[in-house]
Design a protein around this motif. Sequence first.
Motif, mmCIF file in Angstrom:
data_model
loop_
_atom_site.group_PDB
_atom_site.id
_atom_site.type_symbol
_atom_site.label_atom_id
_atom_site.label_comp_id
_atom_site.label_asym_id
_atom_site.label_seq_id
_atom_site.Cartn_x
_atom_site.Cartn_y
_atom_site.Cartn_z
ATOM 1 N N SER A 193 0.820 -1.299 0.057
ATOM 2 C CA SER A 193 -0.003 0.019 -0.063
ATOM 3 C C SER A 193 1.110 1.314 0.027
ATOM 4 C CB SER A 193 -0.826 0.172 1.246
ATOM 5 O OG SER A 193 -0.202 0.133 2.372
ATOM 6 N N GLY A 194 1.912 1.158 0.581
ATOM 7 C CA GLY A 194 3.097 2.287 0.587
ATOM 8 C C GLY A 194 3.739 2.616 -0.530
ATOM 9 N N GLY A 195 3.741 1.667 -1.587
ATOM 10 C CA GLY A 195 4.884 1.511 -2.438
ATOM 11 C C GLY A 195 4.407 2.072 -3.998
ATOM 12 N N GLU A 196 3.226 3.017 -3.987
ATOM 13 C CA GLU A 196 2.844 3.289 -5.206
ATOM 14 C C GLU A 196 3.830 3.996 -6.179
ATOM 15 O OE1 GLU A 196 -0.907 5.807 -7.183
ATOM 16 O OE2 GLU A 196 -0.720 5.944 -5.125
ATOM 17 N N GLU A 197 4.755 4.827 -5.768
ATOM 18 C CA GLU A 197 5.807 5.313 -6.452
ATOM 19 C C GLU A 197 6.552 4.663 -7.252
ATOM 20 O OE1 GLU A 197 9.201 8.511 -5.820
ATOM 21 O OE2 GLU A 197 7.419 9.080 -5.026
ATOM 22 N N SER A 198 7.170 3.525 -6.320
ATOM 23 C CA SER A 198 7.869 2.339 -6.815
ATOM 24 C C SER A 198 7.171 1.708 -7.853
ATOM 25 C CB SER A 198 8.759 1.583 -5.557
ATOM 26 O OG SER A 198 9.377 2.366 -4.880
ATOM 27 N N TYR A 199 6.152 1.286 -7.346
ATOM 28 C CA TYR A 199 5.104 0.536 -8.294
ATOM 29 C C TYR A 199 4.933 1.005 -9.730
ATOM 30 C CZ TYR A 199 0.765 -0.957 -10.647
ATOM 31 O OH TYR A 199 -0.150 -1.605 -11.680
ATOM 32 N N LEU A 200 4.663 2.380 -9.727
ATOM 33 C CA LEU A 200 4.555 3.073 -10.902
ATOM 34 C C LEU A 200 5.863 3.163 -11.858
ATOM 35 C CD1 LEU A 200 2.208 5.820 -9.901
ATOM 36 C CD2 LEU A 200 1.360 3.890 -11.148
ATOM 37 N N SER A 201 6.913 3.033 -11.097
ATOM 38 C CA SER A 201 8.232 3.306 -11.535
ATOM 39 C C SER A 201 8.418 2.029 -12.246
ATOM 40 C CB SER A 201 9.272 3.752 -10.771
ATOM 41 O OG SER A 201 10.359 3.623 -11.231
ATOM 42 N N GLN A 202 8.221 0.899 -11.617
ATOM 43 C CA GLN A 202 8.589 -0.382 -12.326
ATOM 44 C C GLN A 202 7.579 -0.716 -13.431
ATOM 45 O OE1 GLN A 202 10.476 -2.977 -10.345
ATOM 46 N NE2 GLN A 202 10.291 -3.807 -12.416
ATOM 47 N N VAL A 203 6.351 -0.282 -13.317
ATOM 48 C CA VAL A 203 5.475 -0.355 -14.539
ATOM 49 C C VAL A 203 6.053 0.167 -15.672
ATOM 50 C CG1 VAL A 203 3.102 -0.002 -15.420
ATOM 51 C CG2 VAL A 203 3.237 -1.225 -13.189
ATOM 52 N N LYS A 204 6.338 1.388 -15.415
ATOM 53 C CA LYS A 204 7.026 2.297 -16.602
ATOM 54 C C LYS A 204 7.964 1.658 -17.608
ATOM 55 C CE LYS A 204 8.428 6.993 -17.816
ATOM 56 N NZ LYS A 204 9.572 7.668 -17.310
ATOM 57 N N ALA A 205 9.068 1.349 -16.360
ATOM 58 C CA ALA A 205 10.176 0.395 -16.876
ATOM 59 C C ALA A 205 9.913 -0.697 -17.682
ATOM 60 C CB ALA A 205 11.239 0.168 -15.789
ATOM 61 N N MET A 206 9.032 -1.525 -17.345
ATOM 62 C CA MET A 206 8.693 -2.865 -17.749
ATOM 63 C C MET A 206 7.863 -2.702 -19.286
ATOM 64 S SD MET A 206 8.273 -5.116 -14.584
ATOM 65 C CE MET A 206 8.748 -6.907 -15.300
ATOM 66 N N VAL A 207 7.150 -1.296 -19.088
ATOM 67 C CA VAL A 207 6.372 -1.250 -20.388
ATOM 68 C C VAL A 207 7.270 -0.592 -21.584
ATOM 69 C CG1 VAL A 207 4.563 0.381 -21.401
ATOM 70 C CG2 VAL A 207 4.138 -0.960 -19.462
ATOM 71 N N GLU A 208 8.367 0.164 -20.711
ATOM 72 C CA GLU A 208 9.356 0.658 -21.931
ATOM 73 C C GLU A 208 10.344 -0.353 -22.469
ATOM 74 O OE1 GLU A 208 11.210 3.921 -19.602
ATOM 75 O OE2 GLU A 208 9.615 5.320 -20.087
ATOM 76 N N SER A 209 10.276 -1.615 -21.508
ATOM 77 C CA SER A 209 11.249 -2.576 -22.297
ATOM 78 C C SER A 209 10.685 -3.158 -23.317
ATOM 79 C CB SER A 209 11.524 -3.470 -20.966
ATOM 80 O OG SER A 209 10.282 -4.360 -20.807
ATOM 81 N N GLY A 210 9.220 -3.051 -23.471
ATOM 82 C CA GLY A 210 8.590 -3.765 -24.577
ATOM 83 C C GLY A 210 7.863 -5.074 -24.141
ATOM 84 N N ASP A 211 8.373 -5.556 -23.039
ATOM 85 C CA ASP A 211 7.448 -6.760 -22.722
ATOM 86 C C ASP A 211 6.039 -6.618 -22.091
ATOM 87 O OD1 ASP A 211 10.134 -7.932 -22.783
ATOM 88 O OD2 ASP A 211 10.565 -7.924 -20.826
ATOM 89 N N PHE A 212 5.720 -5.472 -21.715
ATOM 90 C CA PHE A 212 4.379 -5.121 -21.269
ATOM 91 C C PHE A 212 3.671 -3.997 -22.058
ATOM 92 C CE2 PHE A 212 6.197 -7.661 -17.699
ATOM 93 C CZ PHE A 212 4.878 -7.984 -17.022
ATOM 94 N N THR A 213 2.271 -4.365 -22.191
ATOM 95 C CA THR A 213 1.527 -3.202 -22.670
ATOM 96 C C THR A 213 0.543 -2.742 -21.739
ATOM 97 O OG1 THR A 213 0.294 -2.392 -24.730
ATOM 98 C CG2 THR A 213 0.124 -4.804 -23.826
#
Length: 87
Positions: free
Chosen positions: A66-86
Motif C-alpha cells: 500500500s505504501g509503494g505506489e511510487e515504486s510500483y509506477l516506476s516499475q510498471v513504466k520500466a517494464m512497459v518501456e522494455s517492450g515486454d508489457f503493454t
Amino acid sequence: MMRGKAILKSFKETRNHDVLFEYGRLLEQQGWKCIPIEGGYLSPDGSTIFICMRTPYEGQLLQYSSGGEESYLSQVKAMVESGDFTE
C-alpha cells in the motif's frame, strides 16, 4: 490503487500460460521471489507483483504494498518501456 493495467504482451497475444511461468523464471533471475500463495512473483523492493497463477489477473503487474505506489509506477513504466508489457 492501480492506474491502467500493464499486461505481459506475449500472454495478451497468445493466452498461453507457459509464457507466464517462463517470464516468472526470468524475473527470479533478476531478484524477484515466487510467492505461490499470492499467485505470482514479488519484486525485490516489495512494491509490485507479477501475477501468473490468479484469474483474472494473469499476466498483469499489480501494486503489492500500500505504501509503494511510487515504486510500483516506476516499475510498471520500466517494464512497459522494455517492450515486454503493454497497458
